[in-house]
Design a protein around this motif. Structure first.
Motif, mmCIF file in Angstrom:
data_model
loop_
_atom_site.group_PDB
_atom_site.id
_atom_site.type_symbol
_atom_site.label_atom_id
_atom_site.label_comp_id
_atom_site.label_asym_id
_atom_site.label_seq_id
_atom_site.Cartn_x
_atom_site.Cartn_y
_atom_site.Cartn_z
ATOM 1 N N LEU A 75 43.172 44.642 41.094
ATOM 2 C CA LEU A 75 41.852 44.541 41.106
ATOM 3 C C LEU A 75 41.323 43.352 40.599
ATOM 4 N N ALA A 76 42.042 42.754 39.506
ATOM 5 C CA ALA A 76 41.558 41.549 38.925
ATOM 6 C C ALA A 76 41.577 40.420 40.050
ATOM 7 N N ALA A 77 42.458 40.301 40.723
ATOM 8 C CA ALA A 77 42.897 39.341 41.642
ATOM 9 C C ALA A 77 41.686 39.132 42.781
ATOM 10 N N CYS A 78 41.326 40.622 42.841
ATOM 11 C CA CYS A 78 40.146 40.672 43.902
ATOM 12 C C CYS A 78 38.729 40.487 43.237
ATOM 13 N N GLY A 79 38.614 40.391 41.825
ATOM 14 C CA GLY A 79 37.302 40.227 41.064
ATOM 15 C C GLY A 79 36.579 41.497 41.202
ATOM 16 N N ALA A 146 34.125 39.625 46.785
ATOM 17 C CA ALA A 146 35.559 39.953 46.737
ATOM 18 C C ALA A 146 36.341 38.730 46.902
ATOM 19 N N LEU A 147 37.225 38.386 45.785
ATOM 20 C CA LEU A 147 37.987 37.121 45.811
ATOM 21 C C LEU A 147 39.153 37.498 47.067
ATOM 22 N N LEU A 205 35.252 35.095 37.870
ATOM 23 C CA LEU A 205 35.461 34.118 38.898
ATOM 24 C C LEU A 205 34.868 34.372 40.132
ATOM 25 N N ARG A 206 34.285 35.559 40.162
ATOM 26 C CA ARG A 206 33.363 35.750 41.310
ATOM 27 C C ARG A 206 32.394 34.625 41.570
ATOM 28 N N GLY A 207 32.309 33.905 42.843
ATOM 29 C CA GLY A 207 31.516 33.010 43.295
ATOM 30 C C GLY A 207 31.630 31.712 42.914
ATOM 31 N N VAL A 208 33.014 31.532 42.027
ATOM 32 C CA VAL A 208 33.424 30.154 41.542
ATOM 33 C C VAL A 208 34.643 29.777 42.163
ATOM 34 N N LEU A 213 45.103 35.518 43.772
ATOM 35 C CA LEU A 213 45.868 36.492 43.866
ATOM 36 C C LEU A 213 46.664 36.533 42.241
ATOM 37 N N ASP A 214 47.157 37.859 42.326
ATOM 38 C CA ASP A 214 48.142 38.089 40.809
ATOM 39 C C ASP A 214 49.377 37.505 41.098
ATOM 40 N N LEU A 215 50.181 37.251 39.981
ATOM 41 C CA LEU A 215 51.382 36.521 40.066
ATOM 42 C C LEU A 215 52.425 37.812 39.683
ATOM 43 N N SER A 216 52.823 38.494 40.703
ATOM 44 C CA SER A 216 54.041 39.424 40.335
ATOM 45 C C SER A 216 55.379 39.141 40.769
#
Length: 332
Positions: A75-79, A146-147, A205-208, A213-216
Motif C-alpha cells: 500500500l505504501a508503494a502505491c501511496g 496512485a503511485l 510522495l503522491r504527486g511528487v 514500488l516496495d523492495l521485497s
C-alpha cells in the motif's frame, strides 16, 4: 495446546474485534467496505509460508507483525491509506500461546495504521499465512493519485528510503553462512522479522514521485520492474548505495568481518528490506526532501533514469562495474 478449540472459537477469541470503519466485518460470508467519496480501492495480497519465508522458530509476535507489514508495504508503494485486511491462516494445530503472540503482533501493527481485520479463513495444515489488504487512494479531477511502476522518465532521479541489506545480513547469520557479533545480529534481525512499512512516505510522495514500488526481493531486481513497466533504463552509483547499509554494520564492514562483496550483495540484491524505491524529476528534489521530512523517513538519491534500456552499476568515478547480483525468485 488445546486441540478441542474449534475454528470459530479460535476466530472469536483471537481475531474478532470491532470494525468501525467497515460497514460489516467478521461474521458473515463477506465483509462490506465503503470507500470514502473521491477515492479508489488499492488491493494487494501476500503469502508467508513456513520454511520459505520464515523459520519454524520465528517469534509469533514478530511473525504477526511481519505478515501484515509486507502487505502494508505494498500500500505504501502505491501511496495508499490503509483501510482493512483479511487473514487466511493454515495451522498445524491449535497452540494458544502461539496464537496469542501472533494475534498481538498482527493487531498492534493494524491498530498503528488504522487497518481493520474484517474477515478471512482458518484451516488445518502446514503453517501458512495469507493476507489481503485494502487501502484508499484519492482521485483528483478524475485522475487517480496512485503511485505506479510505469511513470519513470529519462532524466528522473532514483531514490530509496531507509537502509538496505540489514535483513539479508540477519538471514545469512541465522543460516550459519555468516558470523555476526551478537549486538549486530540483534539489530539486523529486527529488520528481517519486524520491517517498517513506509506508509507515511508513500502518501507524502503522491504527486511528487513519478514511479514507485516496495523492495521485497532486492534493489536491482525490484527496480527492474519499474524500468520494464516504464520502458527505460537506469544508472546506479554503487558508492552511494553502499552507504545505505545499516549504521550498526559499519564497524563489521570496516574490520573486514563483512567483505565488500557481501556488502554489495546485501545492499543490491538482499531482499526483505521493505523500503521504497521511487523516481522523481530533478525539479522535484526539494519536494522529495519535504516528503521525507514529513514522513520522518530518510531518503537517498542513488542514480538516474536513462533512455537507454538496461541497468548499469558505476563506481564513484563513473566507471562501469562488472558482476551479477540475483534478486530473490521463488521458482529460480
Amino acid at each position: 495446546m488445546l486441540a478441542a478449540m474449534g475454528e470459530f472459537d479460535l476466530i472469536a477469541r483471537y481475531f474478532t474485534r470491532p470494525t468501525p470503519r467497515a460497514v460489516l466485518g467478521v461474521g458473515d460470508d463477506c465483509a462490506l467496505l465503503q470507500p470514502a467519496p473521491g477515492t479508489q480501492l488499492a488491493i494487494s495480497s501476500d503469502m508467508l509460508v513456513e520454511g520459505r519465508h520464515f523459520f519454524a522458530s520465528a517469534d509469533p509476535f514478530a511473525l504477526g507483525h511481519k505478515a501484515l507489514a509486507v502487505n502494508l508495504s505494498d500500500l505504501a508503494a502505491c501511496g495508499a491509506t490503509p483501510l482493512a485486511f483479511t487473514l487466511a491462516l493454515a495451522l498445524p494445530d491449535v497452540n494458544e500461546t502461539w496464537l496469542q503472540g501472533f494475534s498481538q503482533g498482527l493487531l498492534a501493527l493494524a491498530d498503528a495504521h488504522g487497518c481493520e481485520l474484517v474477515g478471512g479463513d482458518t484451516t488445518q495444515g502446514p503453517l501458512n499465512i495469507c493476507i489481503t489488504v485494502f487501502g484508499e487512494v484519492p482521485v483528483v479531477n478524475g485522475k487517480s493519485q496512485a503511485l505506479l511502476r510505469s511513470g519513470a522518465r529519462p532524466g528522473d532521479d532514483v531514490y530509496v528510503s531507509g537502509t538496505l541489506g540489514d535483513a539479508r545480513l540477519a538471514l545469512d547469520a541465522l543460516r550459519g553462512t555468516l558470523v555476526l557479533p551478537a549486538d549486530l545480529l540483534a539489530q539486523a534481525r529486527v529488520r528481517l522479522e519486524q520491517p517498517t512499512p513506509r506508509v507515511a512516505l508513500g502518501q507524502a510522495l503522491r504527486g511528487v514521485a513519478s514511479a514507485a514500488l516496495d523492495l521485497s526481493d532486492g534493489l536491482l531486481g525490484d527496480l527492474g520492474h519499474i524500468l520494464k513497466a516504464s520502458g527505460v533504463g537506469a544508472t546506479l552509483d554503487t558508492s552511494i548505495a553502499m552507504q545505505l547499509i545499516a549504521a550498526c554494520a559499519y564497524p563489521a564492514c570496516a574490520t573486514g568481518l563483512i567483505s565488500l562483496k557481501k556488502q554489495l550483495e546485501c545492499v543490491l540484491a538482499g531482499g526483505d528490506d521493505y523500503e521504497l524505491a521511487f523516481t522523481a524529476p530533478p525539479a522535484a528534489r526539494q519536494a522529495v526532501l519535504a516528503a521525507a521530512r514529513l514522513a520522518e523517513t530518510p531518503v537517498t538519491r542513488i542514480g538516474r533514469i536513462d533512455a537507454e534500456p538496461g541497468l548499469r552499476l558505476v563506481d564513484a568515478q563513473g566507471q562501469r562495474l562488472s558482476g551479477h547480483y540475483s534478486s530473490f525468485d521463488h521458482f529460480a
